[in-house]
Design a protein around this motif. Structure first.
Motif, PDB file in Angstrom:
ATOM      1  N   HIS A  39      17.519  25.616  58.611  1.00 37.78           N
ATOM      2  CA  HIS A  39      17.457  24.216  58.207  1.00 37.78           C
ATOM      3  C   HIS A  39      18.769  23.849  57.542  1.00 37.78           C
ATOM      4  O   HIS A  39      19.430  24.711  56.942  1.00 37.78           O
ATOM      5  N   PRO A  40      19.212  22.626  57.630  1.00 37.83           N
ATOM      6  CA  PRO A  40      20.474  22.224  56.996  1.00 37.83           C
ATOM      7  C   PRO A  40      20.404  22.405  55.484  1.00 37.83           C
ATOM      8  O   PRO A  40      19.366  22.160  54.869  1.00 37.83           O
ATOM      9  N   TYR A  41      21.516  22.835  54.910  1.00 36.20           N
ATOM     10  CA  TYR A  41      21.588  23.012  53.462  1.00 36.20           C
ATOM     11  C   TYR A  41      22.298  21.799  52.876  1.00 36.20           C
ATOM     12  O   TYR A  41      23.470  21.538  53.167  1.00 36.20           O
ATOM     13  N   HIS A  42      21.594  21.037  52.043  1.00 34.81           N
ATOM     14  CA  HIS A  42      22.150  19.810  51.476  1.00 34.81           C
ATOM     15  C   HIS A  42      22.285  19.874  49.951  1.00 34.81           C
ATOM     16  O   HIS A  42      22.633  18.870  49.326  1.00 34.81           O
ATOM     17  N   HIS A  43      22.003  21.008  49.351  1.00 32.25           N
ATOM     18  CA  HIS A  43      22.014  21.111  47.896  1.00 32.25           C
ATOM     19  C   HIS A  43      23.404  21.508  47.398  1.00 32.25           C
ATOM     20  O   HIS A  43      24.240  21.994  48.162  1.00 32.25           O
ATOM     21  N   PRO A  44      23.665  21.356  46.108  1.00 35.47           N
ATOM     22  CA  PRO A  44      24.939  21.830  45.560  1.00 35.47           C
ATOM     23  C   PRO A  44      25.012  23.357  45.631  1.00 35.47           C
ATOM     24  O   PRO A  44      23.998  24.058  45.588  1.00 35.47           O
ATOM     25  N   SER A  45      26.238  23.866  45.740  1.00 36.25           N
ATOM     26  CA  SER A  45      26.406  25.309  45.630  1.00 36.25           C
ATOM     27  C   SER A  45      26.187  25.722  44.172  1.00 36.25           C
ATOM     28  O   SER A  45      26.339  24.924  43.255  1.00 36.25           O
ATOM     29  N   VAL A 281      31.931  23.836  57.681  1.00 34.69           N
ATOM     30  CA  VAL A 281      31.962  23.196  56.372  1.00 34.69           C
ATOM     31  C   VAL A 281      30.986  23.962  55.484  1.00 34.69           C
ATOM     32  O   VAL A 281      29.769  23.810  55.591  1.00 34.69           O
ATOM     33  N   GLU A 282      31.536  24.815  54.617  1.00 38.09           N
ATOM     34  CA  GLU A 282      30.698  25.675  53.795  1.00 38.09           C
ATOM     35  C   GLU A 282      30.233  24.928  52.544  1.00 38.09           C
ATOM     36  O   GLU A 282      30.755  23.875  52.181  1.00 38.09           O
ATOM     37  N   ALA A 283      29.253  25.514  51.851  1.00 37.43           N
ATOM     38  CA  ALA A 283      28.661  24.853  50.683  1.00 37.43           C
ATOM     39  C   ALA A 283      29.693  24.593  49.595  1.00 37.43           C
ATOM     40  O   ALA A 283      29.620  23.583  48.891  1.00 37.43           O
ATOM     41  N   ALA A 284      30.657  25.481  49.450  1.00 38.81           N
ATOM     42  CA  ALA A 284      31.675  25.302  48.413  1.00 38.81           C
ATOM     43  C   ALA A 284      32.579  24.118  48.702  1.00 38.81           C
ATOM     44  O   ALA A 284      33.313  23.667  47.822  1.00 38.81           O
ATOM     45  N   ALA A 285      32.547  23.611  49.922  1.00 40.66           N
ATOM     46  CA  ALA A 285      33.392  22.484  50.304  1.00 40.66           C
ATOM     47  C   ALA A 285      32.662  21.148  50.160  1.00 40.66           C
ATOM     48  O   ALA A 285      33.079  20.144  50.741  1.00 40.66           O
ATOM     49  N   THR A 286      31.580  21.137  49.422  1.00 46.19           N
ATOM     50  CA  THR A 286      30.821  19.893  49.240  1.00 46.19           C
ATOM     51  C   THR A 286      30.711  19.556  47.755  1.00 46.19           C
ATOM     52  O   THR A 286      31.455  18.742  47.245  1.00 46.19           O
ATOM     53  N   ARG A 287      29.793  20.223  47.039  1.00 44.99           N
ATOM     54  CA  ARG A 287      29.624  19.961  45.612  1.00 44.99           C
ATOM     55  C   ARG A 287      28.982  21.176  44.961  1.00 44.99           C
ATOM     56  O   ARG A 287      28.454  22.058  45.654  1.00 44.99           O
ATOM     57  N   THR A 288      29.039  21.212  43.629  1.00 50.38           N
ATOM     58  CA  THR A 288      28.526  22.376  42.913  1.00 50.38           C
ATOM     59  C   THR A 288      27.981  21.977  41.560  1.00 50.38           C
ATOM     60  O   THR A 288      28.336  20.916  41.014  1.00 50.38           O
ATOM     61  N   ILE A 289      27.129  22.827  41.021  1.00 49.87           N
ATOM     62  CA  ILE A 289      26.744  22.797  39.612  1.00 49.87           C
ATOM     63  C   ILE A 289      27.109  24.157  39.058  1.00 49.87           C
ATOM     64  O   ILE A 289      26.523  25.179  39.427  1.00 49.87           O
ATOM     65  N   VAL A 290      28.105  24.205  38.185  1.00 53.58           N
ATOM     66  CA  VAL A 290      28.575  25.474  37.635  1.00 53.58           C
ATOM     67  C   VAL A 290      27.556  25.965  36.612  1.00 53.58           C
ATOM     68  O   VAL A 290      27.267  25.264  35.636  1.00 53.58           O
TER      69      VAL A 290
END
Length: 809
Positions: A39-45, A281-290
């Motif tokens: 399934h597509p991953y749409h969450h922050p990394s 387009v990997e998860a790190a190339a979208t958004r994150t919550i550190v």
């Protein structure tokens, strides 16, 4: 008495029982219980997904309390987490809570309460264990004592350390030529052990020191040395914190260097431009919550980690960078500020030749080779043009190609155009993988050593090191296969799975007279062994290393040339574990009975090793004092000071032609990669959260149009055939096709499962690296349309889905 002080004085373990009370069986992970899904991953990394995953791992390994304590204090005496996983630098702010999901997994995997002791080996033959999955092998827990293979029973059985060393020593002493031995290391080895390891090999008389860099960043070292006179990047973390633009090429940062997410989030918040260039387009190339930013975690507030994403075809990066340079040079005709003419004139050589080459490269050819439109290339170039300072970073998506060296030199060309070398916030910044892979090379693990290094080694250590080049990873495998290398030592890692052409590598290892591996856990390399074989268990990075001089520290070098100390905090998993320096010393004394090297003296106190290293290695002067500074010290990089140790004394432009990256009709370009729930060859589960995969590893990611063209539906079994440079063919059968947002003509799948497709002759003529991300394959529906299609091979390797097999043609 401390057990690691003197191997000869160790008490011998008791005899194993005739029958174990409870025979051990493979643990979970051998076969997925649930069907695979995507399934597509749409969450922050990172963020709450990472927190949930970490909690699951801590509970599964029974380390909820100790694992949580490790987050607050692991390997830093004054508190904080020093990750033994990746090589991303520690925070310069002294905040040691900059941790990541994979780092905690790595530590917890090592800290597990599970043990693979003599009862386990008494219960299972090697032939039986060969049928287990790699997850199941490592999940048995920590190795507890030395083991030797008994061919009569097909079991590993206990052996004392003294006898183990004598077996190795007697075999090495009777070789006709020291070059019949090879000494491999992975990036887990600390600097002090690394120095002793290369000293052992060279005192024995060989430069056969293959290492994981031969498979990962050899192209980076050769390209940067040719262009700038240094084999390392010039950037440090301060540059990442002050740059105006970051360009990230061929890096899946959220999995491979997750702490980079902190730098990306901080860069975005201060207004820096962040361009990711990757076929996926990997998860790190979208958004994150550190995770250590507690307010953002509490509010579930994500930060963007990119301002532009570009997806070139596999192997199309050089054309894309050439296009960016072409745009800059075109703009410079009307805007002199687009080009730093003063820097180019004073500090570089070969510019006019390069400019002519770029002018002669048409936009049509650049678009055709990169599979990226001129408009998008110019967008990236505009970011570069308007940034006063730019950092360009890359990883294995750039290096594991036939033309990896040329591509990295093209990156340097682009940096030189605007003077992005030798000043804060600018420069080349390769992302290394394992925690000390760069330190291994710095401290002497090099099959092509420089004469200057050998001269100092000879003078300081009073040995006569060999001068001829040794064998790298590929040539070592070929030499073992021919019977020319008879002894193979694996110092960490899982060589059998990490290497290319899995079946060929297996056969090569089995040709050896002796194979022995220094390890913390059971893995595939222990089962693919020579006629004689040993498993030598060592301390992990998380464990206290007691020697006569007290608890010892070891040092590591991160990917930005910072060297710092690390000290284990936990009680060793077994009283029969030795440190890596102690194991190396034991082997050396047995193999070199006339040695004058003070091996025991070195092991008593690692400061003594560091004092010797300070006399041999450039940049390690005053080692013991400097490494004890709060953040350690940075090895000086001459190119950062605009001192270029090239033949011309200047930075060198490269004028290489563009390679043809366009696949032939019916052919796809395939690259191997890690899943998120994996670290190198260690697999934690069959899931890949950031790519939306559950319960599946034997898969191939494909563009939906490529699937439709081949009549392949989602999760339908396919056969993947690669043709090697020597004309031989290898086919993986029954892998499941998964639709993914990847450029047409490209495909991807997981290593080590797909390493079988990389023929032993499939290596770069520029770097000698195996072409793990540059495979030309044909993909077809499995003939019978199910996962059991095709000739099951007796040499099925590392498959995790029933029916997925490999066949050689």
């Amino acid at each position: 008495m401390n057990p690691s002080e003197d191997a000869d004085k160790l008490p011998e373990p008791p005899e194993p029982p005739a029958q174990p009370e409870q025979p051990l069986e493979p643990s979970v992970g051998a076969t997925p219980e649930a069907p695979p899904s995507s399934h597509p991953y749409h969450h922050p990394s990172a963020g709450w997904g990472a927190a949930k995953s970490v909690t699951h791992v801590l509970l599964e390994q029974g380390e909820l309390r100790e694992g949580t304590r490790a987050i607050l204090k692991m390997n830093h005496e004054n508190g904080g987490f020093d990750c033994p996983g990746c090589a991303w630098p520690d925070s310069l702010k002294g905040i040691h809570l900059d941790i990541c999901e994979n780092g905690i997994k790595h530590v917890t995997w090592e800290m597990t309460r599970k043990r693979a002791g003599r009862e386990f080996f008494a219960a299972h033959t090697v032939s039986e264990l060969e049928q287990w999955t790699d997850f199941a092998l490592e999940d048995q827990g920590r190795l507890t004592e030395p083991m030797v293979y008994d061919p009569e029973t097909d079991h590993y059985v206990p052996i004392g350390w003294k006898d183990a060393f004598e077996l190795i020593g007697s075999t090495l002493r009777t070789l006709d030529d020291p070059n019949q031995a090879a000494f491999y290391t992975s990036g887990r080895l600390g600097n002090e052990a690394t120095f002793l390891y290369q000293l052992l090999a060279r005192e024995l008389g060989t430069n056969n020191l293959p290492d994981c860099s031969n498979m990962c960043h050899e192209a980076s070292g050769r390209a940067l040395t040719a262009a700038l006179g240094t084999g390392k990047g010039t950037c440090d973390l301060k540059d990442w914190e002050s740059t105006d633009a970051l360009f990230i090429l061929g890096v899946n940062a959220a999995s491979n260097a997750p702490r980079m997410l902190t730098s990306l989030a901080e860069a975005y918040r201060r207004g820096a431009q962040i361009v990711h260039i990757n076929p996926l387009v990997e998860a790190a190339a979208t958004r994150t919550i550190v995770p250590h930013e507690f307010v953002q975690m509490a509010l579930n507030k994500a930060t963007k980690t990119s301002t532009l994403n570009i997806q070139p075809r596999i192997g199309g990066d050089m054309a894309l960078i050439r296009g960016m340079a072409k745009a800059v040079l075109e703009w410079s005709e009307a805007d002199p500020k687009a080009l730093d003419e003063e820097f180019v004139a004073r500090h570089t050589q070969g510019f006019e030749e390069y400019r002519a080459l770029v002018q002669d490269t048409s936009w049509d050819e650049i678009e055709r080779q990169s599979a990226v439109s001129r408009q998008d290339i110019r967008k990236a170039a505009q970011v570069y043009r308007t940034a006063d300072r730019s950092v360009i970073s890359w990883c294995l998506g750039i290096t594991q190609h036939e033309h990896g060296v040329d591509t990295i030199r093209e990156i340097v060309n682009l940096l030189l155009l605007r003077g992005n070398i030798g000043r804060e916030g600018a420069g080349p910044s390769p992302v290394r993988g394992h925690s000390n892979v760069q330190g291994n090379r710095t401290c002497g693990i090099d099959h092509r050593p420089k004469p200057e290094f050998l001269d100092r080694l000879a003078e300081v250590c009073q040995i006569d090191p060999p001068r001829e080049f040794g064998k790298d990873t590929v040539t070592t495998i070929e030499a073992m296969h021919r019977g020319e290398v008879k002894v193979f030592c694996g110092m960490g890692g899982n060589f059998a799975l990490a290497a290319p052409d899995t079946r060929y590598t297996y056969d090569a290892l089995r040709e050896c007279e002796l194979t022995f591996h220094v390890s913390t856990k059971l893995n595939r390399s222990h089962l693919v062994h020579g006629r004689k074989a040993l498993i030598l268990p060592c301390l992990g990075r998380t464990e206290k290393d007691h020697q006569r001089g007290g608890v010892q520290h070891l040092s590591v070098e991160d990917s930005m040339s910072m060297v710092h100390l690390s000290v284990g905090m936990k009680k060793p998993a077994s009283p029969y574990l030795l440190s890596e320096p102690a194991i190396i010393a034991g082997i050396a004394k047995a193999a070199l009975p006339k040695t004058k090297t003070p091996w025991d003296w070195y092991v008593e106190d690692y400061d003594r090793i560091r004092d010797t290293m300070a006399k041999v290695l450039d940049g390690f002067e005053d080692f013991n004092r400097r490494v004890r500074l709060p953040l350690g010290f940075r090895i000086k990089q001459p190119a950062r000071e605009l001192v270029f140790l090239t033949p011309s004394g200047k930075a060198e432009f490269s004028a290489a032609p563009l390679p043809d990256a366009v696949p032939a009709p019916g052919t796809l370009l395939l690259g191997t990669m890690r899943s998120h729930d994996q670290w190198n060859t260690t697999i934690y589960s069959d899931d890949d959260r950031y790519r939306g995969i559950k319960n599946l590893r034997t898969l191939v990611f494909m563009n939906k149009e490529d699937m439709r063209e081949r009549g392949v539906a989602q999760f339908e079994p396919v056969d993947i055939t690669a043709t090697s440079k020597d004309g031989s063919k290898r086919t993986l059968r029954g892998f499941l096709a998964v639709e993914y947002a990847i450029p047409r003509g490209c495909a991807a799948g997981y290593m080590p499962e797909m390493n079988v497709l990389v023929g032993i002759k499939d290596y770069s003529t520029q770097s000698d690296q195996p072409l793990m991300k540059n495979l030309k394959v044909r993909i077809e529906r499995s003939p019978r349309g199910d996962a059991a299609a095709s000739g099951a091979s007796s040499n099925t390797v590392t498959t995790r889905t029933p029916g997925a097999t490999v066949a050689a043609q």
